[in-house]
Write a protein that holds these residues in place. Structure first.
Motif, PDB file in Angstrom:
ATOM      1  N   GLU A 490       0.823  -1.208   0.000  1.00 58.29           N
ATOM      2  CA  GLU A 490       0.000   0.000   0.000  1.00 58.29           C
ATOM      3  C   GLU A 490       0.855   1.256   0.000  1.00 58.29           C
ATOM      4  O   GLU A 490       0.507   2.265  -0.620  1.00 58.29           O
ATOM      5  CB  GLU A 490      -0.929   0.000   1.214  1.00 58.29           C
ATOM      6  CG  GLU A 490      -2.006  -1.082   1.178  1.00 58.29           C
ATOM      7  CD  GLU A 490      -2.773  -1.167   2.483  1.00 58.29           C
ATOM      8  OE1 GLU A 490      -2.668  -0.210   3.297  1.00 58.29           O
ATOM      9  OE2 GLU A 490      -3.467  -2.172   2.707  1.00 58.29           O
ATOM     10  N   ARG A 491       1.974   1.220   0.701  1.00 64.41           N
ATOM     11  CA  ARG A 491       2.819   2.404   0.833  1.00 64.41           C
ATOM     12  C   ARG A 491       3.899   2.496  -0.238  1.00 64.41           C
ATOM     13  O   ARG A 491       4.401   3.592  -0.500  1.00 64.41           O
ATOM     14  CB  ARG A 491       3.491   2.413   2.214  1.00 64.41           C
ATOM     15  CG  ARG A 491       2.514   2.420   3.369  1.00 64.41           C
ATOM     16  CD  ARG A 491       3.208   2.614   4.703  1.00 64.41           C
ATOM     17  NE  ARG A 491       4.108   1.523   5.067  1.00 64.41           N
ATOM     18  CZ  ARG A 491       3.737   0.402   5.675  1.00 64.41           C
ATOM     19  NH1 ARG A 491       2.457   0.211   5.968  1.00 64.41           N
ATOM     20  NH2 ARG A 491       4.619  -0.529   5.988  1.00 64.41           N
ATOM     21  N   CYS A 492       4.259   1.357  -0.845  1.00 68.75           N
ATOM     22  CA  CYS A 492       5.458   1.334  -1.690  1.00 68.75           C
ATOM     23  C   CYS A 492       5.205   1.088  -3.171  1.00 68.75           C
ATOM     24  O   CYS A 492       6.091   1.376  -3.988  1.00 68.75           O
ATOM     25  CB  CYS A 492       6.429   0.263  -1.170  1.00 68.75           C
ATOM     26  SG  CYS A 492       6.928   0.503   0.542  1.00 68.75           S
ATOM     27  N   LEU A 493       4.061   0.521  -3.527  1.00 69.17           N
ATOM     28  CA  LEU A 493       3.775   0.332  -4.942  1.00 69.17           C
ATOM     29  C   LEU A 493       3.618   1.679  -5.641  1.00 69.17           C
ATOM     30  O   LEU A 493       3.178   2.662  -5.025  1.00 69.17           O
ATOM     31  CB  LEU A 493       2.497  -0.479  -5.129  1.00 69.17           C
ATOM     32  CG  LEU A 493       2.606  -2.006  -5.111  1.00 69.17           C
ATOM     33  CD1 LEU A 493       1.221  -2.633  -5.166  1.00 69.17           C
ATOM     34  CD2 LEU A 493       3.456  -2.516  -6.272  1.00 69.17           C
ATOM     35  N   ASP A 494       3.942   1.725  -6.915  1.00 70.94           N
ATOM     36  CA  ASP A 494       3.725   2.922  -7.706  1.00 70.94           C
ATOM     37  C   ASP A 494       2.218   3.143  -7.843  1.00 70.94           C
ATOM     38  O   ASP A 494       1.488   2.232  -8.235  1.00 70.94           O
ATOM     39  CB  ASP A 494       4.353   2.741  -9.094  1.00 70.94           C
ATOM     40  CG  ASP A 494       4.402   4.035  -9.884  1.00 70.94           C
ATOM     41  OD1 ASP A 494       3.472   4.861  -9.736  1.00 70.94           O
ATOM     42  OD2 ASP A 494       5.358   4.226 -10.647  1.00 70.94           O
ATOM     43  N   PRO A 495       1.703   4.341  -7.519  1.00 73.49           N
ATOM     44  CA  PRO A 495       0.259   4.582  -7.636  1.00 73.49           C
ATOM     45  C   PRO A 495      -0.290   4.323  -9.033  1.00 73.49           C
ATOM     46  O   PRO A 495      -1.487   4.038  -9.192  1.00 73.49           O
ATOM     47  CB  PRO A 495       0.119   6.064  -7.257  1.00 73.49           C
ATOM     48  CG  PRO A 495       1.286   6.340  -6.373  1.00 73.49           C
ATOM     49  CD  PRO A 495       2.399   5.490  -6.914  1.00 73.49           C
ATOM     50  N   ALA A 496       0.565   4.401 -10.038  1.00 72.05           N
ATOM     51  CA  ALA A 496       0.103   4.155 -11.400  1.00 72.05           C
ATOM     52  C   ALA A 496      -0.343   2.719 -11.609  1.00 72.05           C
ATOM     53  O   ALA A 496      -0.986   2.397 -12.621  1.00 72.05           O
ATOM     54  CB  ALA A 496       1.212   4.504 -12.393  1.00 72.05           C
ATOM     55  N   GLU A 497      -0.023   1.807 -10.669  1.00 67.16           N
ATOM     56  CA  GLU A 497      -0.401   0.406 -10.794  1.00 67.16           C
ATOM     57  C   GLU A 497      -1.865   0.153 -10.420  1.00 67.16           C
ATOM     58  O   GLU A 497      -2.350  -0.961 -10.583  1.00 67.16           O
ATOM     59  CB  GLU A 497       0.492  -0.445  -9.874  1.00 67.16           C
ATOM     60  CG  GLU A 497       1.965  -0.449 -10.247  1.00 67.16           C
ATOM     61  CD  GLU A 497       2.213  -1.265 -11.502  1.00 67.16           C
ATOM     62  OE1 GLU A 497       1.750  -2.406 -11.587  1.00 67.16           O
ATOM     63  OE2 GLU A 497       2.872  -0.724 -12.417  1.00 67.16           O
ATOM     64  N   ALA A 498      -2.580   1.151  -9.912  1.00 70.00           N
ATOM     65  CA  ALA A 498      -3.939   0.939  -9.409  1.00 70.00           C
ATOM     66  C   ALA A 498      -4.860   0.349 -10.467  1.00 70.00           C
ATOM     67  O   ALA A 498      -5.614  -0.604 -10.199  1.00 70.00           O
ATOM     68  CB  ALA A 498      -4.505   2.246  -8.872  1.00 70.00           C
ATOM     69  N   ALA A 499      -4.830   0.898 -11.682  1.00 74.72           N
ATOM     70  CA  ALA A 499      -5.747   0.413 -12.723  1.00 74.72           C
ATOM     71  C   ALA A 499      -5.468  -1.042 -13.064  1.00 74.72           C
ATOM     72  O   ALA A 499      -6.406  -1.831 -13.267  1.00 74.72           O
ATOM     73  CB  ALA A 499      -5.613   1.291 -13.965  1.00 74.72           C
ATOM     74  N   ARG A 500      -4.199  -1.423 -13.108  1.00 76.43           N
ATOM     75  CA  ARG A 500      -3.858  -2.804 -13.449  1.00 76.43           C
ATOM     76  C   ARG A 500      -4.302  -3.785 -12.371  1.00 76.43           C
ATOM     77  O   ARG A 500      -4.529  -4.973 -12.644  1.00 76.43           O
ATOM     78  CB  ARG A 500      -2.336  -2.902 -13.662  1.00 76.43           C
ATOM     79  CG  ARG A 500      -1.872  -4.211 -14.257  1.00 76.43           C
ATOM     80  CD  ARG A 500      -0.380  -4.182 -14.539  1.00 76.43           C
ATOM     81  NE  ARG A 500       0.408  -4.182 -13.326  1.00 76.43           N
ATOM     82  CZ  ARG A 500       0.747  -5.302 -12.665  1.00 76.43           C
ATOM     83  NH1 ARG A 500       0.326  -6.483 -13.098  1.00 76.43           N
ATOM     84  NH2 ARG A 500       1.476  -5.237 -11.577  1.00 76.43           N
TER      85      ARG A 500
END
Length: 549
Positions: A490-500
């Motif tokens: 939740e804290r470390c993933l790139d926010p751009a990964e949300a859609a995927r």
């Protein structure tokens, strides 16, 4: 006809009560009126005497307050310094208030699909500092309270709070911690003002003095050492330890003379810290002494056709070794000789080993068999040396390929030690190594390794973690075992990964051998992951001043 005026009646108890000294009333109250009744108030029975004592105390209190002279006004605080940084955008200001309010309210219990706002404060602060914003004046008290409660927030909070935050911290003893990180702040004198520096060094609080030393050292390292020397012999042992430890920042060969003198300090902890810092300077005299000792213990094997490492651990810990920081008494469960050997090898420069082993590189040396069961001790000491000396080549060799199981790793099976080795590698290489480790071994042993990877995670690492979580869910794994990794994601993933990741928020059919309710928990966790990534993206847009479309 004349009128006669009658004076107002005075309560019977007033005169006796006024005549009893305050100290006697306090004594009677402490001992009890049955044991020590005030002389002028006795005779009314236990209850009556107690009531009379309280009346007398009330009368005295009013008289004391009425006669109190006003105290001299304290001097006003100095005017708060200016902070020229730009203010926060309005949306980001509201978000900060929301994050701080959630921290104050607490976030215990199950969160469901809602993001954990308290865990997003460090990222928000890092992003705000990256943009160079100043903290709103009204938020400074809450920010300092948050940093007081959470030490991990302090560096970013103090940077964001800026000179006004440090000014405010100087007015509240509960925020004195902020002064330890106040290097270069407006609260400290200029390093060029020798008289002001001397006065604060001799009269200031410890937190102010440690901050002052850091400021002077950043400006002129030689002047900082000279300042420290002026009071060194009169400092408390715990303060000397902190002062020596502060030399880690900007450590150089110029510090060797001072640290060599500290090896004779009367405090064992000071001696040990000085020795550790000297061993991090490969060219120091202590490092050479340790190298000579270590080379006498570890050598190429001279028997047989296959090369190996021969070890002859020390048989004693003499006074010279102890002066150089070798602790003579091992921890419970450790043998003396192995304990001494580990300390010698750890403090020896890694550069001495290739010549000792015929020009072999780090990976070749680590790959050699070690005789007589000394391999684990020797490799663990080399691991500590690689971390201390920040040697990426040796760290790489001791980690080995990420596909190798930790139990068969060339350096150490300890995940904590392997995480320290990883931290020596360049950030991009670190992320790729951990991604390959997760792909090979899953997440059960990866938590500590993930914690040293740069944020946001590089795409290969992010994909490896999400794929491993999805595999764990499909396998019917116990979901609560992965809550720590999910929190990191939740804290470390790139926010751009949300859609995927949206596809993972649905609830698939539950395997027959899965834990009851496991799929529901997994779905909830993935939904929280996606909502947190989207909130982080929104926070970034608020700080950049360009709302998302």
């Amino acid at each position: 006809m004349s009128r006669t005026t009658t004076p107002a009646a005075t309560p019977k108890a007033a005169a006796p009560a006024a005549s009893v000294p305050w100290e006697e009333l306090v004594t009677s109250a402490l001992l009890g009126t049955d044991r020590r009744p005030p002389e002028d108030l006795s005779g009314a029975g236990p209850d009556g005497t107690a009531a009379a004592l309280l009346d007398a105390a009330a009368l005295h209190t009013v008289r004391r307050r009425a006669g109190l002279l006003p105290a001299a006004a304290s001097p006003r605080p100095a005017v708060a310094p200016d902070d020229p940084r730009p203010p926060l955008p309005e949306a980001a200001r509201g978000r900060l208030a929301q994050l701080l309010a959630d921290r104050a309210a607490g976030s215990g219990g199950r969160r469901g699909t809602a993001p954990d706002l308290t865990e997003l404060i460090p990222q928000w602060l890092a992003a705000a500092n990256l943009h160079g914003y100043r903290a709103p004046d009204s938020a400074l008290p809450a920010l300092l309270d948050a940093a007081r409660a959470r030490t991990d927030l302090r560096p970013q909070t103090l940077e964001f709070a800026g000179p006004r935050g440090l000014w405010l911290a100087g007015l509240n003893p509960e925020w004195k911690f902020a002064l330890r990180g106040a290097s270069g702040s407006a609260l400290l004198p200029s390093p060029d003002d020798a008289e002001a520096v001397r006065r604060l060094w001799e009269e200031g609080l410890f937190a102010e003095r440690i901050a002052l030393l850091g400021t002077v050292r950043a400006h002129d390292a030689e002047a900082a050492r000279a300042l420290l020397a002026t009071t060194w012999k009169t400092e408390r042992a715990e303060d000397r330890l902190m002062f020596v430890d502060s030399l880690r920042t900007g450590l150089s060969a110029d510090d060797e003379e001072f640290l060599e003198q500290a090896l004779a300090d009367r405090s064992r902890n000071v001696r040990a810290t000085a020795a550790e810092l000297l061993s991090a300077l490969p060219g120091s005299a202590l490092a050479r002494r340790m190298a000579d000792r270590a080379l006498s213990c570890v050598s190429p094997g001279l028997t047989g056709d296959e090369p190996f490492v021969a070890v002859e651990a020390p048989h004693e810990c003499d006074e010279a070794m102890q002066r150089d920081g070798v602790a003579p008494l091992p921890p419970s469960g450790r043998g003396e000789r192995s304990w001494w050997l580990g300390q010698l090898v750890e403090a020896a420069p890694l550069s001495v080993w290739p010549a000792r082993f015929g020009g072999r590189g780090a990976a070749e040396i680590v790959g050699l068999p070690v005789a007589d069961g000394w391999g684990e001790e020797l490799h663990a000491a080399w691991c500590r040396a690689a971390v201390r000396q920040r040697d990426a080549g040796w760290a790489r060799a001791l980690l080995g390929p990420p596909s190798t199981p930790p139990s068969n790793a060339p350096g150490t099976a300890s995940l904590a030690e392997r995480a320290k080795l990883l931290a020596v590698l360049p950030p991009a290489e670190r992320a790729v190594w951990v991604a390959d480790f997760v792909a090979a071994h899953g997440l059960s042993e990866a938590f500590q390794l993930l914690g040293v990877c740069p944020v946001p995670w590089a795409p290969p690492l992010g994909r490896a973690v999400v794929d491993a979580l999805d595999i764990a869910r499909d396998a019917g794994s116990y979901p609560w075992s992965f809550s720590g990794v999910m929190g990191l994601a939740e804290r470390c993933l790139d926010p751009a990964e949300a859609a995927r990741l949206e596809v993972l928020t649905t609830t698939p059919a539950e395997p027959a051998d899965a834990s009851p309710g496991a799929n529901g928990y997994w779905t909830e966790a993935f939904q929280r992951l996606v909502s947190t990534l989207r909130l982080r993206a929104t926070m970034d847009s608020e700080l950049s001043g360009s709302p998302m479309g």
